[in-house]
Each structure stands twice: as structure tokens, then as C-alpha cells.
Design an enzyme around this catalytic site. Sequence first.
Site, PDB file in Angstrom:
ATOM      1  N   ALA B  94       0.785  -1.296  -0.027  1.00 60.82           N
ATOM      2  CA  ALA B  94      -0.177   0.001  -0.006  1.00 60.82           C
ATOM      3  C   ALA B  94       0.811   1.415  -0.159  1.00 60.82           C
ATOM      4  CB  ALA B  94      -0.986   0.111   1.122  1.00 60.82           C
ATOM      5  N   LYS B 114       9.492   0.673   9.197  1.00 64.60           N
ATOM      6  CA  LYS B 114       9.999  -0.077  10.322  1.00 64.60           C
ATOM      7  C   LYS B 114      11.355  -0.777  10.222  1.00 64.60           C
ATOM      8  CE  LYS B 114       7.346  -2.394  12.940  1.00 64.60           C
ATOM      9  NZ  LYS B 114       6.107  -2.352  13.892  1.00 64.60           N
ATOM     10  N   ALA B 125       2.086 -12.552   0.676  1.00 65.09           N
ATOM     11  CA  ALA B 125       0.977 -13.030  -0.022  1.00 65.09           C
ATOM     12  C   ALA B 125       1.304 -14.126  -1.144  1.00 65.09           C
ATOM     13  CB  ALA B 125       0.093 -11.940  -0.568  1.00 65.09           C
ATOM     14  N   ARG B 353     -13.771 -17.786   4.739  1.00 61.42           N
ATOM     15  CA  ARG B 353     -12.707 -18.161   5.651  1.00 61.42           C
ATOM     16  C   ARG B 353     -13.130 -18.370   7.153  1.00 61.42           C
ATOM     17  NH1 ARG B 353      -7.833 -14.506   3.682  1.00 61.42           N
ATOM     18  NH2 ARG B 353      -7.335 -16.186   1.787  1.00 61.42           N
ATOM     19  N   SER B 463      -7.484  -8.364  -0.626  1.00 63.28           N
ATOM     20  CA  SER B 463      -6.302  -7.302   0.280  1.00 63.28           C
ATOM     21  C   SER B 463      -5.402  -6.696  -0.840  1.00 63.28           C
ATOM     22  CB  SER B 463      -5.831  -7.968   1.395  1.00 63.28           C
ATOM     23  OG  SER B 463      -5.124  -7.146   1.992  1.00 63.28           O
ATOM     24  N   LEU B 464      -4.859  -7.663  -1.533  1.00 63.46           N
ATOM     25  CA  LEU B 464      -4.054  -6.922  -2.373  1.00 63.46           C
ATOM     26  C   LEU B 464      -4.539  -5.952  -3.376  1.00 63.46           C
ATOM     27  CD1 LEU B 464      -1.843 -10.180  -3.224  1.00 63.46           C
ATOM     28  CD2 LEU B 464      -1.000  -8.404  -1.820  1.00 63.46           C
TER      29      LEU B 464
HETATM   30  C1  LIG Z   1       0.982 -15.285   4.539  1.00 67.72           C
HETATM   31  C2  LIG Z   1      -0.067 -14.062   3.997  1.00 67.72           C
HETATM   32  C3  LIG Z   1      -0.610 -14.549   2.896  1.00 67.72           C
HETATM   33  C4  LIG Z   1      -1.583 -13.585   2.346  1.00 67.72           C
HETATM   34  N1  LIG Z   1      -2.127 -13.943   0.960  1.00 67.72           N
HETATM   35  C5  LIG Z   1      -3.040 -12.901   0.554  1.00 67.72           C
HETATM   36  C6  LIG Z   1      -3.356 -13.278  -0.665  1.00 67.72           C
HETATM   37  O1  LIG Z   1      -3.072 -14.314  -1.403  1.00 67.72           O
HETATM   38  N2  LIG Z   1      -4.197 -12.405  -1.451  1.00 67.72           N
HETATM   39  C7  LIG Z   1      -4.632 -11.194  -0.652  1.00 67.72           C
HETATM   40  O2  LIG Z   1      -5.156 -10.451  -1.244  1.00 67.72           O
HETATM   41  N3  LIG Z   1      -4.163 -10.754   0.448  1.00 67.72           N
HETATM   42  C8  LIG Z   1      -3.291 -11.757   1.194  1.00 67.72           C
HETATM   43  N4  LIG Z   1      -2.730 -11.469   2.400  1.00 67.72           N
HETATM   44  C9  LIG Z   1      -3.238 -10.229   3.068  1.00 67.72           C
HETATM   45  C10 LIG Z   1      -2.336  -9.264   2.386  1.00 67.72           C
HETATM   46  O3  LIG Z   1      -0.872  -9.521   2.108  1.00 67.72           O
HETATM   47  C11 LIG Z   1      -2.093  -7.911   3.321  1.00 67.72           C
HETATM   48  O4  LIG Z   1      -3.259  -7.618   3.988  1.00 67.72           O
HETATM   49  C12 LIG Z   1      -1.711  -6.885   2.713  1.00 67.72           C
HETATM   50  O5  LIG Z   1      -0.398  -6.872   1.990  1.00 67.72           O
HETATM   51  C13 LIG Z   1      -1.274  -5.589   3.353  1.00 67.72           C
HETATM   52  O6  LIG Z   1      -0.739  -4.834   2.919  1.00 67.72           O
HETATM   53  P1  LIG Z   1      -0.403  -3.357   3.438  1.00 67.72           P
HETATM   54  O7  LIG Z   1       0.471  -2.559   2.512  1.00 67.72           O
HETATM   55  O8  LIG Z   1      -1.404  -2.657   4.080  1.00 67.72           O
HETATM   56  O9  LIG Z   1       0.649  -3.509   4.504  1.00 67.72           O
HETATM   57  P2  LIG Z   1       2.093  -4.443   4.863  1.00 67.72           P
HETATM   58  O10 LIG Z   1       2.383  -5.032   3.543  1.00 67.72           O
HETATM   59  O11 LIG Z   1       2.038  -5.283   6.057  1.00 67.72           O
HETATM   60  O12 LIG Z   1       3.056  -3.349   5.009  1.00 67.72           O
HETATM   61  C14 LIG Z   1       2.988  -2.615   6.355  1.00 67.72           C
HETATM   62  C15 LIG Z   1       4.509  -1.809   6.526  1.00 67.72           C
HETATM   63  O13 LIG Z   1       4.552  -0.882   7.309  1.00 67.72           O
HETATM   64  C16 LIG Z   1       5.560  -1.137   8.232  1.00 67.72           C
HETATM   65  N5  LIG Z   1       5.433  -0.513   9.400  1.00 67.72           N
HETATM   66  C17 LIG Z   1       4.412  -1.106  10.518  1.00 67.72           C
HETATM   67  N6  LIG Z   1       4.504  -0.004  11.752  1.00 67.72           N
HETATM   68  C18 LIG Z   1       5.284   0.827  11.284  1.00 67.72           C
HETATM   69  C19 LIG Z   1       5.591   1.939  11.859  1.00 67.72           C
HETATM   70  N7  LIG Z   1       5.494   2.217  13.258  1.00 67.72           N
HETATM   71  N8  LIG Z   1       6.460   2.751  11.354  1.00 67.72           N
HETATM   72  C20 LIG Z   1       7.014   2.702  10.242  1.00 67.72           C
HETATM   73  N9  LIG Z   1       6.349   1.371   9.430  1.00 67.72           N
HETATM   74  C21 LIG Z   1       5.606   0.577  10.086  1.00 67.72           C
HETATM   75  C22 LIG Z   1       5.881  -2.668   8.199  1.00 67.72           C
HETATM   76  O14 LIG Z   1       7.025  -2.928   8.594  1.00 67.72           O
HETATM   77  C23 LIG Z   1       5.442  -2.868   6.667  1.00 67.72           C
HETATM   78  O15 LIG Z   1       6.649  -2.726   6.179  1.00 67.72           O
HETATM   79  C24 LIG Z   1      -1.835 -12.596   2.906  1.00 67.72           C
HETATM   80  C25 LIG Z   1      -1.220 -12.162   4.124  1.00 67.72           C
HETATM   81  C26 LIG Z   1      -0.290 -12.837   4.877  1.00 67.72           C
HETATM   82  C27 LIG Z   1       0.172 -12.612   5.831  1.00 67.72           C
END
Ligand SMILES: Cc1cc2nc3c(=O)[nH]c(=O)nc-3n(C[C@H](O)[C@H](O)[C@H](O)COP(=O)(O)OP(=O)(O)OC[C@H]3O[C@@H](n4cnc5c(N)ncnc54)[C@H](O)[C@@H]3O)c2cc1C
Lengths: 207, 542
Positions: B94, B114, B125, B353, B463-464
Site C-alpha cells: 500500500a 519500520k 501473500a 474463511r 486485500s492485495l
Molecule cells: C502469509 C500471508 C498471505 C496472504 N495472502 C494473500 C493473498 O493471497 N491475497 C490477498 O489479497 N491478500 C493476502 N494476504 C493479505 C495481504 O498480504 C495484506 O493484507 C496486505 O499485503 C497488507 O498490505 P499493507 O501494505 O497494508 O501492509 P504491509 O504489507 O504489512 O506493510 C506494512 C508496512 O508498514 C511497516 N510498519 C509497521 N509499523 C510501522 C511503523 N510504526 N512505522 C513505520 N513503518 C511501519 C511494516 O514494517 C511494513 O513494511 C496475505 C497475508 C499474509 C500474512
Amino acid sequence: MSGNAHEIHLTINGKDISAPPYLSVIQALWHAGYPRVKSVGCLEGVCGSCRVMVRRADSRQVTTELGCQVLVEEGMQVNFLLFPTPTHHRYQLDEIKNSWEVQARFHQFFPEAEKCRHCGGCNTTCPKGIQVEKGVELASKGKFREAGELFGECVLCNLCQTACPESIAPNHVGLFSRRVTAYFHTRPSNLIRRLERLRKGELQVVT
Amino acid sequence: MKGTPIEQALAEYTAAAQRPAPGAQPDTRELLRAFHPDHDAHAKVTLQVGPNKGDICHRQVAQLLQADARIDEADLAGSPVTETDVLVIGGGGAGCAAALVAQQQGARVIIATKLRLGDSNTVMAEGGIQASIEKDDTPQMHFDDTIRASRQVVDRELVAEMVSDAPDVIRWLIQQGMQFDLDDYGDLMTRRAGGTSAARVVYYRDYTGLEMMRVLREAIRTSDIEVWDYSPAVELLSSESGYCAGAVISSLKERQHKLVRAKAVILATGGIGRMHLNEFPTSNHFGATGDGLVLAYRLGARLRDLDSFQYHPSGLAYPQHLAGTLITEGVRSAGAYLLNGRGERFVDELQPRDHVAAAIIRECAEGRGISTGSGSGGVWLDTPSVELRNPGLFEARFPKLIQLGKKCGIDPRHQPMLIYPTLHYQNGGVVIDRNGQTNVPGLFCIGEASGGVHGRNRLMGNSLLDIISFGRRAGAHAAGRAHDRGHKKISIEHLSNLRRELTLAGMPLDSKGPLLFPGYANFENDSDYAGLRKNSEREGMQ
Ligand SMILES: Cc1cc2nc3c(=O)[nH]c(=O)nc-3n(C[C@H](O)[C@H](O)[C@H](O)COP(=O)(O)OP(=O)(O)OC[C@H]3O[C@@H](n4cnc5c(N)ncnc54)[C@H](O)[C@@H]3O)c2cc1C
Ligand code: SF4
Ligand code: SF4
Ligand code: FES
């Protein structure tokens, strides 16, 4: 299977540590009460953050591996590598006007790639067993699709970049190869047809 | 846990291409009420302070939302200040999407994360990303499926925007250089996810997130966007008029606090798995500790659905040191059955799920599970049946699963895997509008940290989609603020209010948030980072 099986003794970052045999070296550090937040990421072998140098008891060879994937072994010596340096290569895909130009632009963006001395350092260091050197060679010849395919499991740990005496950044060469392949050649008709219908406003959503 | 011992269950297991359908199924609502961890009464409390005062919240999350800050005014004296147009906090999918779009629109962008850029849930994912592109599918059907799965508690406008964006999200990703699995004619391959009425998930092998993350990370690293890694945000900054005006960053490399003054801040900090709610193992990466919720809440942002989390049905249950590791839902989509200790199917495997997870918990609670002998247990994920029907499928489509099998000493093509639900996803989060804007001006929130898009249950692949759809929107809107005049004064005034409210409500001030790292990593005792702790505390320790 049971939790109180015999403990393994090893050194991690110079500290003597005992841990049960089913722990990874990161888990072992935590288990022994030592703090560790740097070089920890997915804990699943896909993010490439937890780079360690490992020397096993029966060997003089030092290998580079992913710390979350290495289980503790008796007499093992482990050292964490910190903060990989980011690449100095700068490019934007949309600077490449069309697919005829890719090869010429590649050599501008990655001038070092031609200088590969085939030392194999990158292959030896890659924890994913990728044929990095071959990838660089294929990319230099303009075979980007083939080169890119070799890097399908690359976790961008940057170990090959660190190992390369010519500053080629082989992993970024691999990524470039993958990206231009998609950028210029992925044109799925099912997706394009759908985008066209959306553009015409045919597929409104009623909430 | 009571149940068939694992050795016995394995001896009794025989692979079969087809198995009889499960018996009559209970109503989903009843099943969830009885067996889903969200319905555990001990896990819920009512919030005492802040914008959601009076709302129900998970106990562990509430503890952090109502904790004291990590810093005081005194800690900031002498901290260097950097100016930018847009500050993105969090380097997952994101955050990277938002940063790229904001920069493309001419804004100066800093992305502070972080851990290392790309250490995230995104990179993990596997299954894929949803977009209605097949002939027999429409955005409307995508919308309807999402609403149905959400248990109706959802922001319908956000869902409509997201499903309509979906095909263009895939196009944008391809233009960033992301590869997908294609058929012989170069068309995108699609597969079904649990709870969807059409084949709608596009993917790159079982490395969809890895491929997405490495492409976005590469796009950022080869651009002029400034990346601050090992730089968790520990507090947001406010302006005299109540805007969000930047953030306080704890640099783990330089071991000091740094202030960023920004015209817009985009929170993209991801989920909460490493809070290990209800002591569940988790599939999440190391940094998923709910920091964004805490930062936003203190500045006055409203949150929603704080008592709703996703427990993914197929977390590895054995061997123990890998407990919680995710096995992609793609395996169930490909037709793998779930079998209890008696070798019987007990649920329609392609139900949403929460339904499947609750059914697994029920089987284990009622003694029909498979026990490992050390307190834990689970049910079989019947992978060999798939291999029998489609020889070679695992090797071609699920290389990561085969790898995981190697680590467990199991070949999933010939032996079933023991699974139990694992804490996987934060359904709720910061309330946002269609541009990712929160109710605090200047503060955007996107991705897993935000709420309202998935209601109380998320479909695989949504979510992706969500992170790129709203990431791009927030990036564009935040960049629109680049022409504003900057904020004159930046401060952490809002912390005085927080402390006053906490004291009035009689809440203890002894715990601190955001969490940053799970307790077992011993961050709080790491002498390397003593300089990042409160002055007042350091004095207290001497
Ligand atoms: C094993 C697994 C499999 C999945 N498979 C799927 C799938 O097949 N299809 C699907 O749609 N979704 C899937 N999901 C869900 C999806 O991957 C996540 O919900 C989505 O990627 C979240 O993206 P994001 O950018 O919001 O958060 P993230 O990708 O988690 O990124 C958050 C970032 O913020 C950083 N951060 C956290 N706190 C702080 C702070 N205080 N200061 C600075 N940086 C910080 C973290 O270190 C990280 O780099 C899966 C999740 C997991 C765990
Ligand atoms: S190719 Fe390089 S960056 Fe990729 S996994 Fe191998 S060593 Fe790491
Ligand atoms: S390490 Fe560098 S020079 Fe050596 S083979 Fe690899 S790419 Fe070529
Ligand atoms: S922590 Fe991600 S590869 Fe080891």
C-alpha cells in the site's frame, strides 16, 4: 517432537547460545533472551532480510543463508549481516520508448553488466540457488524473458550484489529483465476487453 | 487437546481422488457464535477514551490504544527536522503504491518504514489478487460477493470503488513490471477463491505478493523517492489547526529521533498478527503490531470493527516451530478437502474463511480433531487427493508449498498436512473515505491498517486489491496537497490531551504504545536503543 529434547550449542554474533534443535537461528537468539529486531522480516524465507554467514562445525567453508531458514546445529557459528546497501542504478521503465530499444537502454542503465568476469561469486552466495551469472549473461545478450525467468524465486536479499566484484547488481539486472518483459509483452486480451467495457461505462456497480 | 493421535491418523489415512460430501451444515451465524474466536466474551472490552469511546474493542488492542506515548516533548529537543510534501509511513504494498503515484504527480515523497523496504505482509501473500475480468463475471458480482462475505457490516461505497478499480489495478501493476501467470494465448489465468461466484483471482504462481513487492520496491529504489528504512514512526505531529503535520521517527540506524514535517501523511503500517491475539500463532511478518491504529487514534482518527479479525483456516499446526505458517487458500481452491480425525469431510471447503475456521475449531473442540500429543492439534488438509486428480499441479503452481513441505519433512503430494486456524488479518481499522482520507485533515490511511472495505470477513485476493486501489487514490490526493502552504508550528500537543483523558478515566499510564515489535524480540531491553527511550524513563532507571 517433545520440547525438552537435548539442547544444541552454537555461537551467534559471538555469543554462546544453547537452544532446542527445532529452532531457527533467529528463534534461538530470542530463546536465549537476546534482543534482535534488525534483519528480521517475514520469518518465512521470502523477504531476504535475515542474511547470515554460517560456518558449520565440520567445515571451513563459510556460506551465506537466510537466518529464518537455518536451523541450529551443534558447533555452528553464525553472524548476521546488517543493512544491505541499496543499488545505485536509476531508471524508469517509461524512459524506454518501445521494445526495440530495450537492449540498448539496458546497457545504458547497467553499463557494468557487460564486464561480468564469470567469477561465479553471485551463484555461490545466492541462498535461493538461482543461476545468477547466467541471468546476467542472458540479459546482456538481450534475452530478457529468459533471464527474468531465472529470478522467479529471488527474494532481493542483495547477497549477490554484495558479492559482485564488478558492482553489476545482478539481482537488479534480473528484476529489470522481469519488469521489461511484463511492461512490453504482457497484453492479456481478457483484461483489455474488460477495461474497454469499463471505459464505455457498461459495467456500473449498483450499491 | 483430545482427538485421534497424529501417528494413528496418519496410519489410517489413504489418498483418494474423491470423497463423500460433508453432512448437513449448521447455519453460519450459529457456527460463528459458538466457535469463532471473535465471539470469545473474555476478549472484548469497551474503550474508555478517544474517538471510539464506548465502542467494543479487542482487549489487547484496547490496551495499546489506551496506552501512554513513547515520547515526551523533552525527547524531541534537538531532533533534526526534515521537510517534505508527502510522508508515507510503512513500506509494504500500500505504502509503495501511494509513494509511486504521489511522486509521479510531482510531490516530494519520503517513505519511512519500520524494517527494510518491502518487509511486510504484502511480500508473503501467495494466493493472488481479485479482479473481475472473465466473460462470465462482472464488477457487480465482485461487489455482491464481497458484501455477502463481509457479513453486511461494510462501507458499500468503498467496496464499489474498489471492485470498479480492479481491472485497472492489474493493468497498473503490469505497467510497473509485474508478471502474472498467463495461458497459452497470453490471457490472464484466473482461479476461484472461497466465497466467490466466479473465477476471479489472478496470480503469479504462489508468489503473488513476492512478485508484487519486489516490483514495487524496485520501482521505488530506482526512483528519486527518499527511503528511510529501519525507521519506525512512534508518533504523529499535529499543527495548530488540528491537521496532521508529520511524524516522529525513531531511527534504528542512527539511534535518534527525527522529525518529518509534511503537508500530507499516509499511514500504511499494515496489520496486527504479531500481537498474537487470543494467543494464536500468526501468519504475519515480524513488524505487524498494529502501530498505525495507535498513531491515528491518538490524533483523533475514528476506527471501526476493532473486534473483528480473520483467522485463516489453513495455518500449519505441525511441526510446532512452524506453527502459524500459512498454507495458501489456493490449495483449497484447487480442490483440497479438509478431513477430521475420522477421515471424514466436515465442511464445504470453499465457504468463506470465518466459516471454515470455525468449523475446524469445532471439530477439534468436540474431539474429532487430530492431536499432536503436545497440547495442539488440527485437521488434515488433504493435498494428495488433489495430486491424484491433477498430477503435477503442485509442482507447477505451488512451489512455495513444496518448499514448506521440505522444511516439515513432508511431501504434500503424498502426505496430508496438519492445519489449524492462524491469526491472519485485521478486518477493521481506521475509517476512511474513497480517497483514503481519515477524519483528521492531512492524514490518510490505506491498506490493512484501514477499515470498512472488508467488513467482518475478507475474501482471499481482496486485500492485495485493496492496497493498490486505495494506495493509488491516497497517493494522488495527498500529492494534491503539495501546493498548500506548509504548517507553521508542529507539535505533539495532542499527547497532553491523551494523558489528561487517561488520567480522568483512571487508566494506568504504565504501558506504552505503539508496540513496534513483539515482546519476544526483547526490543525494550536492547541497550543499543537506550537513546530512543523516554528521557524521563532513562533517569528513572539510573
Ligand atoms: C502469509 C500471508 C498471505 C496472504 N495472502 C494473500 C493473498 O493471497 N491475497 C490477498 O489479497 N491478500 C493476502 N494476504 C493479505 C495481504 O498480504 C495484506 O493484507 C496486505 O499485503 C497488507 O498490505 P499493507 O501494505 O497494508 O501492509 P504491509 O504489507 O504489512 O506493510 C506494512 C508496512 O508498514 C511497516 N510498519 C509497521 N509499523 C510501522 C511503523 N510504526 N512505522 C513505520 N513503518 C511501519 C511494516 O514494517 C511494513 O513494511 C496475505 C497475508 C499474509 C500474512
Ligand atoms: S539472486 Fe541475489 S538477491 Fe536474489 S535471492 Fe539470489 S542472492 Fe538474493
Ligand atoms: S559476481 Fe558479478 S562478475 Fe562474478 S559472475 Fe556474478 S555477475 Fe559476473
Ligand atoms: S525473515 Fe524474511 S527471509 Fe528470513
